[in-house]
Scaffold this motif. Structure first.
Motif, PDB file in Angstrom:
ATOM      1  N   ALA A 125      11.733  -7.359  16.446  1.00 24.80           N
ATOM      2  CA  ALA A 125      13.144  -6.652  16.620  1.00 24.80           C
ATOM      3  C   ALA A 125      13.557  -6.155  15.225  1.00 24.80           C
ATOM      4  CB  ALA A 125      14.173  -7.676  16.789  1.00 24.80           C
ATOM      5  N   ALA A 126      13.903  -4.788  15.297  1.00 23.69           N
ATOM      6  CA  ALA A 126      14.525  -4.174  14.075  1.00 23.69           C
ATOM      7  C   ALA A 126      15.821  -4.802  13.345  1.00 23.69           C
ATOM      8  CB  ALA A 126      14.560  -2.676  14.210  1.00 23.69           C
ATOM      9  N   ALA A 127      16.618  -5.258  14.175  1.00 27.54           N
ATOM     10  CA  ALA A 127      17.918  -5.751  13.683  1.00 27.54           C
ATOM     11  C   ALA A 127      18.091  -6.514  12.550  1.00 27.54           C
ATOM     12  CB  ALA A 127      18.770  -6.393  14.888  1.00 27.54           C
ATOM     13  N   PRO A 128      17.349  -7.753  12.482  1.00 33.27           N
ATOM     14  CA  PRO A 128      17.375  -8.588  11.142  1.00 33.27           C
ATOM     15  C   PRO A 128      17.111  -7.613   9.942  1.00 33.27           C
ATOM     16  CG  PRO A 128      16.049  -9.729  12.872  1.00 33.27           C
ATOM     17  CD  PRO A 128      16.335  -8.453  13.449  1.00 33.27           C
ATOM     18  N   ALA A 129      15.971  -6.919  10.006  1.00 35.55           N
ATOM     19  CA  ALA A 129      15.774  -6.335   8.841  1.00 35.55           C
ATOM     20  C   ALA A 129      16.566  -5.079   8.442  1.00 35.55           C
ATOM     21  CB  ALA A 129      14.233  -5.859   8.538  1.00 35.55           C
ATOM     22  N   ALA A 130      17.054  -4.525   9.476  1.00 31.08           N
ATOM     23  CA  ALA A 130      17.978  -3.377   9.083  1.00 31.08           C
ATOM     24  C   ALA A 130      19.261  -3.716   8.689  1.00 31.08           C
ATOM     25  CB  ALA A 130      18.138  -2.648  10.770  1.00 31.08           C
ATOM     26  N   TYR A 131      19.859  -4.934   9.191  1.00 31.86           N
ATOM     27  CA  TYR A 131      21.036  -5.382   8.770  1.00 31.86           C
ATOM     28  C   TYR A 131      20.832  -5.855   7.206  1.00 31.86           C
ATOM     29  CZ  TYR A 131      23.553  -5.117  13.196  1.00 31.86           C
ATOM     30  OH  TYR A 131      24.353  -4.555  14.359  1.00 31.86           O
ATOM     31  N   VAL A 132      19.709  -6.480   6.897  1.00 35.56           N
ATOM     32  CA  VAL A 132      19.915  -6.720   5.576  1.00 35.56           C
ATOM     33  C   VAL A 132      19.962  -5.711   4.714  1.00 35.56           C
ATOM     34  CG1 VAL A 132      17.869  -7.118   3.926  1.00 35.56           C
ATOM     35  CG2 VAL A 132      18.129  -8.738   5.777  1.00 35.56           C
TER      36      VAL A 132
END
Length: 410
Positions: free
Chosen positions: A127-134
């Motif tokens: 999932a890209a969301a965790p790193a993208a929201y970082v």
């Protein structure tokens, strides 16, 4: 007059946020600034004074954007992406994003690092969301460390007598505390995706050559910022030298072009910042400046006063965006504000924008980058992540700043 000034600022911000038909931010800001001067909301002399005052800061913005573009052309961000594996991807992105924001400014984290992170997550099939929201959060909150990390920092440090190193020394502990809150809070918000990510075997990345020359130039540029400050040399000239060195190499190797360099400097955005400064100055002169000054009066440099300043700055950033908020608050604080009060304000306009999309231009730009990558951020999740991290980061960051001011040995 006050109503007209506020209406012009609102129109400028709406266009900057929505960008109808892809219009640049300057398309509303420049006519609004012309109206401000034309109808007498601000005298031509006062408007020119605002441009002169903002000039070195905007010049630095252009230079550091070019520097970040050249670092990308030299392969710095590709190399950084190659360091990211499936296991501990969140933590590695967190470290890279914090360093990128602090050294190359928040724009580099949003424009250059976020696409690398999203594409790396896709390559690793996580999932890209965790790193993208970082990347979204740290583009704002990790910009507290150095005067060059954020345009708001450069504006604010000019109102104090703090050197580059003194600024960094006072903000180091608040920066670390805010990052700790962000790390814990974002891990909790994305705990489900992170459990699935860690349950899979790691993925071996293809080796990428270390861009040694570019990394050395970036390190020397950062050292130059620290060395130039006591000598009274504007950071814009250090950034220009660093960019010139990388540009010469990249142009010879045909990794970039003169046209790309001009585009990387974002001239229209720089014009937007100058025009916005004129419009904000008019708003400050016709009512809002006096209101803010009355709210700030008598708060003092105690812990309660610093918390109040940071809270007011955070609220204002989420109402009018962090850049106008900084300009308004600096004017309201007067010609010689206590440095610790200015730094508390920076914590407010730095961390506060993580609550809403409109809190900072960087967050708006991050959302645009995500859409370009085929991912639409969830407003609900963005809001939840902001509520989990932002209030705690504000309070604990200001407490750390107060401790550094009153207990210098920390």
């Amino acid at each position: 007059m006050a109503v007209l000034a506020v209406a012009l600022l609102a129109a400028v911000l709406v266009v900057a946020v929505a960008r109808p038909r892809g219009l640049p931010e300057a398309s509303a800001a420049v006519p609004a600034a012309a109206v401000v001067v034309g109808v007498g909301l601000l005298s031509p002399a006062a408007a020119w004074s605002e441009v002169v005052e903002l000039g070195p800061t905007v010049g630095f913005l252009a230079a550091v954007l070019v520097l970040a573009h050249l670092a990308d052309a030299e392969g710095v961000f590709t190399w950084a992406g190659s360091l990211l594996g499936r296991r501990r991807l969140f933590g590695r992105v967190f470290g890279v994003a914090a360093a990128t924001t602090a050294v190359l400014s928040l724009d580099a984290t949003v424009v250059l690092l976020t696409p690398v992170v999203v594409r790396t997550a896709r390559r690793l099939r996580v999932a890209a969301a965790p790193a993208a929201y970082v990347c979204a959060h740290l583009a704002n909150s990790a910009s507290l460390l150095l005067p060059v990390s954020n345009l708001t920092n450069l504006l604010a440090v000019g109102a104090t007598d703090l050197s580059f190193l003194h600024f960094a020394a006072l903000m180091a502990l608040p920066w670390l505390v805010v990052l700790a809150v962000e790390y814990v809070g974002l891990r909790w918000v994305f705990r489900r995706e992170l459990r699935e990510e860690n349950a899979r075997p790691d993925h071996e990345a293809m080796p990428v050559a270390v861009p040694g020359f570019a990394l050395v130039v970036l390190a020397l540029t950062l050292a130059g910022f620290a060395a130039a400050s006591p000598l009274g040399i504007e950071p814009v000239w250090v950034a220009v030298v660093g960019a010139a060195v990388l540009a010469a190499r990249s142009l010879v190797a045909r990794r970039t072009s003169a046209r790309a360099l001009v585009g990387a400097a974002s001239p229209l955005f720089c014009v937007f910042v100058l025009a916005l400064g004129i419009v904000v100055a008019a708003v400050g002169q016709h009512g809002l400046g006096g209101l803010l000054a009355s709210l700030l009066a008598g708060l003092g440099t105690g812990l309660g006063g610093l918390l109040a300043v940071a809270a007011l700055a955070a609220v204002l950033a989420n109402v009018v965006n962090n850049l106008p908020a900084t300009l308004l608050l600096l004017a309201a604080l007067g010609p010689a504000p206590a440095p610790v009060v200015v730094l508390a304000m920076l914590i407010g306009v730095g961390v506060g924008p993580n609550l809403t999309y409109v809190g900072s231009l960087a967050t708006l730009l991050w959302r645009r980058v995500m859409l370009n990558e085929g991912l639409e951020p969830s407003l609900r999740r963005f809001t939840v992540a902001g509520l989990v991290t932002t209030p705690a980061a504000l309070v604990l960051g200001v407490c750390a700043l107060w401790a550094c001011e009153h207990f210098p040995g920390l």
